[in-house]
Each structure stands twice: as C-alpha cells, then as structure tokens.
Motif scaffolding. Structure first.
Motif, PDB file in Angstrom:
ATOM      1  N   ASP A   1      39.302  42.828  38.705  1.00 27.84           N
ATOM      2  CA  ASP A   1      38.492  43.608  39.699  1.00 27.84           C
ATOM      3  C   ASP A   1      37.863  44.849  39.018  1.00 27.84           C
ATOM      4  OD1 ASP A   1      41.000  44.887  39.236  1.00 27.84           O
ATOM      5  OD2 ASP A   1      41.724  44.861  41.220  1.00 27.84           O
ATOM      6  N   GLU A   2      37.890  45.014  37.859  1.00 29.01           N
ATOM      7  CA  GLU A   2      37.197  46.035  36.801  1.00 29.01           C
ATOM      8  C   GLU A   2      36.628  45.362  35.685  1.00 29.01           C
ATOM      9  OE1 GLU A   2      39.300  48.753  34.730  1.00 29.01           O
ATOM     10  OE2 GLU A   2      41.251  47.731  34.860  1.00 29.01           O
ATOM     11  N   CYS A   3      35.785  45.930  35.078  1.00 27.12           N
ATOM     12  CA  CYS A   3      35.254  45.509  33.972  1.00 27.12           C
ATOM     13  C   CYS A   3      35.833  46.552  32.725  1.00 27.12           C
ATOM     14  CB  CYS A   3      33.638  45.469  34.000  1.00 27.12           C
ATOM     15  SG  CYS A   3      32.812  47.035  33.881  1.00 27.12           S
ATOM     16  N   ASP A   4      35.412  45.966  31.582  1.00 30.44           N
ATOM     17  CA  ASP A   4      35.814  46.866  30.369  1.00 30.44           C
ATOM     18  C   ASP A   4      34.996  48.244  30.219  1.00 30.44           C
ATOM     19  OD1 ASP A   4      33.577  45.790  29.345  1.00 30.44           O
ATOM     20  OD2 ASP A   4      34.351  45.112  27.500  1.00 30.44           O
ATOM     21  N   LEU A   5      33.997  48.441  31.201  1.00 28.54           N
ATOM     22  CA  LEU A   5      33.392  49.580  31.185  1.00 28.54           C
ATOM     23  C   LEU A   5      34.047  50.556  32.338  1.00 28.54           C
ATOM     24  CD1 LEU A   5      29.799  48.855  30.131  1.00 28.54           C
ATOM     25  CD2 LEU A   5      31.796  49.828  28.656  1.00 28.54           C
ATOM     26  N   GLY A   6      35.101  50.221  32.982  1.00 27.33           N
ATOM     27  CA  GLY A   6      35.587  50.643  33.907  1.00 27.33           C
ATOM     28  C   GLY A   6      35.150  50.772  35.507  1.00 27.33           C
ATOM     29  N   HIS A   7      33.976  49.796  35.630  1.00 29.77           N
ATOM     30  CA  HIS A   7      33.544  49.641  37.001  1.00 29.77           C
ATOM     31  C   HIS A   7      34.384  49.078  37.812  1.00 29.77           C
ATOM     32  CE1 HIS A   7      29.399  50.010  34.784  1.00 29.77           C
ATOM     33  NE2 HIS A   7      29.754  51.239  35.110  1.00 29.77           N
ATOM     34  N   GLN A   8      34.550  49.555  39.161  1.00 25.85           N
ATOM     35  CA  GLN A   8      35.574  48.655  40.024  1.00 25.85           C
ATOM     36  C   GLN A   8      34.847  47.881  41.009  1.00 25.85           C
ATOM     37  OE1 GLN A   8      39.040  49.782  40.823  1.00 25.85           O
ATOM     38  NE2 GLN A   8      38.475  49.717  38.435  1.00 25.85           N
ATOM     39  N   TYR A   9      35.188  46.905  41.513  1.00 23.32           N
ATOM     40  CA  TYR A   9      34.462  46.122  42.552  1.00 23.32           C
ATOM     41  C   TYR A   9      35.556  44.961  43.229  1.00 23.32           C
ATOM     42  CZ  TYR A   9      34.812  43.531  38.053  1.00 23.32           C
ATOM     43  OH  TYR A   9      35.161  42.803  36.897  1.00 23.32           O
ATOM     44  N   MET A  10      35.242  44.438  44.300  1.00 24.09           N
ATOM     45  CA  MET A  10      36.197  43.475  45.016  1.00 24.09           C
ATOM     46  C   MET A  10      36.409  42.295  43.930  1.00 24.09           C
ATOM     47  SD  MET A  10      37.285  45.784  46.960  1.00 24.09           S
ATOM     48  CE  MET A  10      38.341  44.823  48.355  1.00 24.09           C
ATOM     49  N   PRO A  11      37.596  41.556  44.107  1.00 26.94           N
ATOM     50  CA  PRO A  11      37.568  40.481  43.198  1.00 26.94           C
ATOM     51  C   PRO A  11      36.501  39.225  43.479  1.00 26.94           C
ATOM     52  CG  PRO A  11      39.875  41.148  43.689  1.00 26.94           C
ATOM     53  CD  PRO A  11      38.701  42.095  44.625  1.00 26.94           C
ATOM     54  N   GLU A  12      36.329  39.281  44.481  1.00 26.25           N
ATOM     55  CA  GLU A  12      35.355  38.022  45.130  1.00 26.25           C
ATOM     56  C   GLU A  12      33.994  38.293  44.804  1.00 26.25           C
ATOM     57  OE1 GLU A  12      36.311  40.368  48.992  1.00 26.25           O
ATOM     58  OE2 GLU A  12      37.405  39.771  47.082  1.00 26.25           O
ATOM     59  N   ASN A  13      33.793  39.367  44.191  1.00 29.37           N
ATOM     60  CA  ASN A  13      32.280  39.562  43.715  1.00 29.37           C
ATOM     61  C   ASN A  13      32.073  39.433  42.345  1.00 29.37           C
ATOM     62  OD1 ASN A  13      31.522  40.270  46.374  1.00 29.37           O
ATOM     63  ND2 ASN A  13      31.845  42.495  45.952  1.00 29.37           N
ATOM     64  N   LEU A  14      33.262  39.112  41.559  1.00 34.68           N
ATOM     65  CA  LEU A  14      33.091  38.614  39.868  1.00 34.68           C
ATOM     66  C   LEU A  14      32.182  37.601  39.845  1.00 34.68           C
ATOM     67  CD1 LEU A  14      34.184  39.492  37.040  1.00 34.68           C
ATOM     68  CD2 LEU A  14      36.015  37.932  37.402  1.00 34.68           C
ATOM     69  N   LEU A  15      31.539  37.391  38.667  1.00 34.65           N
ATOM     70  CA  LEU A  15      30.424  36.506  38.693  1.00 34.65           C
ATOM     71  C   LEU A  15      31.205  35.507  37.691  1.00 34.65           C
ATOM     72  CD1 LEU A  15      26.963  38.532  38.348  1.00 34.65           C
ATOM     73  CD2 LEU A  15      28.305  37.334  40.215  1.00 34.65           C
ATOM     74  N   ASN A  16      30.986  34.224  37.603  1.00 35.16           N
ATOM     75  CA  ASN A  16      31.420  33.242  36.811  1.00 35.16           C
ATOM     76  C   ASN A  16      32.935  33.264  36.427  1.00 35.16           C
ATOM     77  OD1 ASN A  16      28.826  32.353  37.187  1.00 35.16           O
ATOM     78  ND2 ASN A  16      28.185  33.574  35.163  1.00 35.16           N
TER      79      ASN A  16
END
Length: 674
Positions: free
Chosen positions: A187-202
């Motif tokens: 639910d976050e990338c290594d640059l610190g962006h937050q998102y809902m888990p279902e939105n993670l791509l691939n």
C-alpha cells in the motif's frame, strides 16, 4: 582585552538568528534488516549529528537531546530475516537478527563520530518496553478523541502459501500518476506514495511468485483527510519560514488537493458511456495531455469511481491525495495494538506510524537512563521554549510532513476547534529534508538495481572526517547530488582527482599546516608557552564576520554554505601565516603578536569546525590544553587566553603530528602527509 574598541568587537550589533532554549534532534530510523549503507550516513545522519553538535555548542549540551534508533518492526525486517534463514546466511530468531544489525549500526555511527544521546531500538531492551507503552497511550488517546475509523479493506492473500501478505511481501508498480518508483509494495511505494492495496499494478507475492488474490480485512485508520485544512494552514506558515526547505512544503502541498483519477485518452469514449453511473465529479479536458482528469470532492466517491472503471476494463492512475492513514495490520512481528473492542481481532501497529512517535519514546528512554523522570519528555516535545528538528530524506516527507503533524494536531485537547496547528501539546517540528544523494549519478537503494556501498566499506578508503566534510558540502538541501568516490567509479581515470579527497584538503593540508606551524614555532621560540598577547582588532572583526555568516547559514541548515565560510576563513588564515610566521622572524615581539593572531584564527576556525569535524577539533583542544568551554558560543569571540590565563604552556606536539589527515590508502609508498 580591556580597551573599549576591543570589547565592542566582541559584541554583535546586528539581529541574529533565534535558537530555542531546548531542542530535540532526530535522525530518520534505519530498518533493522541490514547494516547502514552510505545513504543512511551521508544522506541524513551526518547532517543530524552536525546540527545536534552545533546546538550543543550554541545553547548548551544539557539542553539538547539527539535521538535515533533502529526501526525493528515491519515486513521489510521479517522478510529480510526469512530470506537470510532460507538462504542459509543466518541462524537464529528474528529478534536476534535485528539485534545483530542494531549493534552493527551503532558501531558504524561511532566510527563516523555520529553522537546521538541515545541510538535506541524500537524492538529491543528497555526502549522496546517504553515504546510499546507509549504506542498504547498514543493510539488510545486518538481513539478517545474520536480520531480513528475501523475500515474494512481488501488485503493481498497468497493462496499457495495460505497467508495474508504485508508490506514488502508484495511487489508491483505504483499506481500514482507520475511516480517513478521502481518498487510498489502492498500500500505504499519506495518513494512514499500511499494508495489502496487494490490499486497496486501487477502485484506478485515475494513468498511464492504467484499473483495474490484480495480478501477483506479490518484495520484501524487515522482520519487523515479531516486535517486537510489545518495542514494547508500549516503549509502556509511553513512557507514564511526561510529555514524550511521548499522541497518540504512543495511535497506536502501536492497531497492537499482534491482526489483525482487520470484516464488514458483511448478510454475516453468508454468513460463517457459510464459517466452518469459514476459519483458526482468534474471532467477536466486538458487537450494537450495524453490523459484526461476526473476530479472528486470526496475520497469515497473517487474510490467508487475506481471500482467502476476497473470493472469495465478502463486503465487509470490515481493522483496524490490524502487517504485514511492505516495504523494497524495483522503482521505478527510488530508492536501490539490496543484492543478498542472486546471482540476485536488482536492486531499489531503498522511500522510507519509507530516509527513517527518512536523518537518521543526514545526521549523518554534516554531521560530514564539518565536518572530523570520520564515525564520530562514534554519539556522537549511540548514546551514552546523547545524545538524539534527532524532530519529525513525527501522520500519520507509524506509520513513526517503529513501523517505525523496531522496526528500531532489530533492529540490536542480540542483539535476540531484549533485554528493554529502550532498551538497545543505536541509542538510542530521543523522538518529538514535532504534531496536524494545519488551514487554514480543513479538513485541508490538497497532494494533497487544500483547497490550503494555500505558505510563501513567507505572507511577502507577515506577517513570519517573526509567523508563528513564532503557530504556536508554537497548541497543536498538544494538538489539531488551524486556521490562519486573514485575507488568505486569505473569511469574514473588515474589522473582524475577524487572529489572526496579534494574536499578534505582544506583540513588535511591548509588548516593542519596552520596548527602545526603555530605549535612548532611556539615550541621553538617560546618554549611551548603561548604568547600572552591579545589578537589585533582586525582579526577580531574578521572572526565576527565569519561567525555571523556561519551562524546565519546554520540556522537555515545550509551546511554547504557553512563549509564555504570555513574555506574562506581558513585560507585567509593560511595566507596570513605564510607572510607573518616564517623562518625570517627575528623580532620576538612581532612574532609573539603574529602567533597570537594565528592562534586566534585557529581557535575560531576550530569552534566553527567542531560540529562538522569533531575528531580533529577535539584533538586540537587536547593539545591546546583547554577545557570544553572553548566550544561555547557564549564566549565565542574571546581569545584562548580567556580560558587559560597567562604563561599557558601547550601540550608538546611531536614532529609530523597531524590533527586532520588523509586515509592511509591515499599515500603512495613512503609518502607522508607533508
């Protein structure tokens, strides 16, 4: 030093920066899954240490607490341990794995002369106990104030392994528009962006390599979106403070915008067919862009629109915005979370939230360790006479600049009525964020393609102070800069200068020669007794100018500008030395005056260098035979005689003794410093 003109030179007529009566300095916590790489030290911890040392000299050592520590919990540590055990590289428990890395990190900091009052560990020893206690207290307070929501979300589940996946156990592509991250996690990338888990791509499970499915889980979230207006007000105040780097408030501002979805232009026709079935929103044309934007007032409407777009096969990316900040998870290796409901599931606290208040619990641990009441932590974190300075990398601004201040505001007794987020119990920190320190012109990350050198390895080629001075001079507060150490640079030619060595020559050559000349001349001509002569007024004026410039730059965390001040001052001193103190001196009275002037310049440069190059400057203090009062800014313009009295004999300096030197690997066979 009693004439009026001289006394006037030792006063400061112009306005000077204001410093707090007490201060806490924090350094971002390295994960407990590895030793320190150069980015931890050269990109952040050296800066935190330098500022803490400066404040100790400036406002008194007893008024400054510098804390950092090993971040012991979370999926990166658990996953790192699992892989090491599976590969046969480690035998032992997870706690033993963290403890080993913690001790290595402490040793590295010592080797670099980085001097926290406490380098703790969130999951080890007494600091673990106090951290767990304060975590319960902090979260219970948020719950009691109605600032938490229980939300059911979808979590990745590896059907082959039969377990839920957390954090770095899932790898995919960040869904946030414009993100350049190489790694998106649960639910976050290594640059610190937050998102809902279902939105993670691939998404892919790191446990089995399979594509995980989504299953519902319930966790506690902080109502971060409720603080958008107060955060906007805080950013507006922050912009007025010249000490706050633009990267901080600009990054925070990016998240204080309405929720948006970016849709590729090729799906525009499908979108228009679905438009009426979606929650109310604004369609933004933006004809020249390869995508169009739809903007929402409420995050829940944006999430519903994402669901509709996904169901209809429309690819999209979400924009940066405030989302509920997750506080808990179901990973076993974590700080136990409070059970707010009798029948609630036993959860642990997600590592990012608890790492934000870890410096508070570490401050409590330090105070207890020193025999103080733990409650005195509020004198440092809550008093308006105190200031907290948080040194971080720019990747972590979301957490320290958005999630943390919002939770700090929420802890106030009447947060919903508070117009000024700077008022209340927990005082707002000053965030000192460095830009990326690159390695050979590429972003270095231990989880990325470009592997950075470990901090310990660099000490095989450079002295700690060569590296400290080089990193401080890079100007990371202004822009991302590449670290180009010659031994690691495959493109470097034999005749090329090593930038690290070059930056260290000011100390190892110029300043070192000034000190040695002053000592050896005094030993030869005055039997080692420092001349009891006051420095001339010209040298007092030059010292005052350098001190004021240095102080002004340090108050704005412009460390590279401080190195420029020192470079100019020391080189001017070297020129004076070459002209006034040489083998042609026959007039003992004139020589005594010249030495008094030279020792004064050495003393001023030493005080300004003390936070940056503590090893060599402490050796200088030892040979000057003075106590630590020499570093105090209360008497910064006083000559050495102020601390010694007359007929003061220096410690004998043997031939070829260096205060600052190059690393032994930098000398050719048979070569010496001079």
């Amino acid at each position: 030093m009693s004439n009026k003109n001289t006394d006037k030179q030792k006063t400061f007529e112009i306005p000077r920066p204001q410093f707090p009566k007490r201060a806490v300095v924090t350094g971002g916590m390295p994960y407990g899954n590895k030793e320190l790489h150069f980015g931890h030290v050269g990109g952040m911890l050296v800066f935190a240490d330098t500022y803490a040392r400066f404040l100790r000299d400036r406002i008194g050592e007893e008024n400054v607490i510098f804390v950092s520590g090993t971040d012991c919990y979370g999926s990166p540590i658990a996953e790192g341990w699992r892989k090491k055990v599976a590969d046969g590289e480690f035998e032992g428990t997870l706690e033993e794995f963290v403890s080993r890395n913690h001790e290595k990190q402490k040793a590295t900091l010592k080797d670099y002369a980085i001097s926290p009052n406490l380098f703790a560990a969130s999951g080890l020893g007494r600091s673990k106990e106090i951290h767990a206690e304060y975590t319960l207290e902090f979260l219970q307070s948020l719950h009691d104030k109605g600032q938490l929501d229980k939300i059911s979300t979808m979590q990745f589940f590896d059907e082959k392994a039969g377990v839920f996946l957390n954090g770095r156990q899932v790898v995919g592509k960040c869904p946030v528009e414009g993100c350049t991250s190489e790694k998106g996690y649960a639910d976050e990338c290594d640059l610190g962006h937050q998102y809902m888990p279902e939105n993670l791509l691939n998404p892919v499970s790191t446990l089995t390599g399979e594509t995980p499915v989504m299953k519902p889980v319930v966790n506690w979230y902080f109502k971060l979106r409720d603080y958008e207006k107060l955060l906007q007000d805080w950013v507006a105040e922050m912009q007025k403070n010249k000490a706050v780097r633009p990267v901080v408030w600009k990054t925070i501002s990016e998240f204080l915008k309405p929720p948006v979805i970016y849709v590729k232009r090729e799906y525009e026709e499908k979108y228009f067919a679905l438009k009426d079935s979606m929650p109310e929103h604004n369609y933004l044309e933006e004809k020249k862009k390869p995508s169009f934007t739809i903007e929402f007032t409420k995050l829940s409407d944006c999430d519903e629109a994402c669901r509709i777009l996904t169901e209809n096969g429309i690819r999209y990316r979400t924009g940066k915005t405030l989302v509920p900040f997750r506080l808990t998870g179901n990973i076993e290796w974590g700080v136990p979370a409070p059970q707010f409901e009798e029948d609630g599931e036993k959860l642990t606290v997600w590592v990012w939230p608890e790492s934000l208040w870890a410096p508070i619990s570490f401050t409590q641990t330090y105070l207890e360790q020193e025999g103080h009441d733990r409650s005195e932590w509020k004198d440092y974190w809550c008093s308006k006479d105190s200031q907290v300075y948080q040194f971080i990398g720019q990747d972590n601004i979301y957490f320290y600049g958005i999630a943390e201040p919002a939770m700090w505001i929420a802890q106030q007794a009447a947060a919903e009525k508070t117009a000024n987020p700077g008022e209340g119990e927990l005082q707002m920190p000053i965030i000192v964020a460095n830009h990326h320190i690159l390695f050979l012109d590429k972003k270095a990350s231990s989880s990325g393609a470009v592997k950075p050198p470990m901090a310990d390895d660099l000490l095989n080629y450079y002295t700690p102070e060569q590296l400290r001075m080089h990193w401080l001079g890079l100007g990371l507060g202004q822009r991302s800069v590449s670290f180009m150490p010659k031994p690691y640079n495959p493109d470097a030619k034999p005749e090329d200068a090593d930038p690290v060595v070059k930056d260290g020559l000011l100390l190892s050559n110029v300043y070192n020669r000034m000190i040695r000349t002053a000592f050896y001349t005094t030993q030869k001509e005055f039997d080692g007794v420092m001349p009891s002569v006051a420095p001339e007024e010209k040298f007092l004026a030059e010292a005052k100018k350098a001190v004021l410039e240095y102080e002004r730059h340090m108050s704005k965390f412009a460390f590279h500008q401080c190195t420029y001040v020192l470079d100019s001052y020391i080189r001017n001193g070297s020129k004076y030395m070459a002209k006034a103190v040489n083998g042609d001196n026959t007039d003992k009275e004139a020589l005594a005056q010249a030495l008094a002037n030279l020792f004064y310049m050495i003393r001023i440069a030493g005080v300004l260098l003390h936070p940056m190059a503590p090893i060599g400057t402490e050796k200088l203090r030892e040979y000057l035979q003075v106590d630590e009062r020499i570093w105090s800014w209360e008497t910064i313009l006083e000559p050495l005689s102020f601390f010694t009295g007359e007929n003061h004999k220096l410690k004998f300096l043997p031939p070829r003794t260096d205060f600052f030197t190059r690393h032994e690997s930098q000398f050719a066979a048979g070569e010496t410093q001079e």
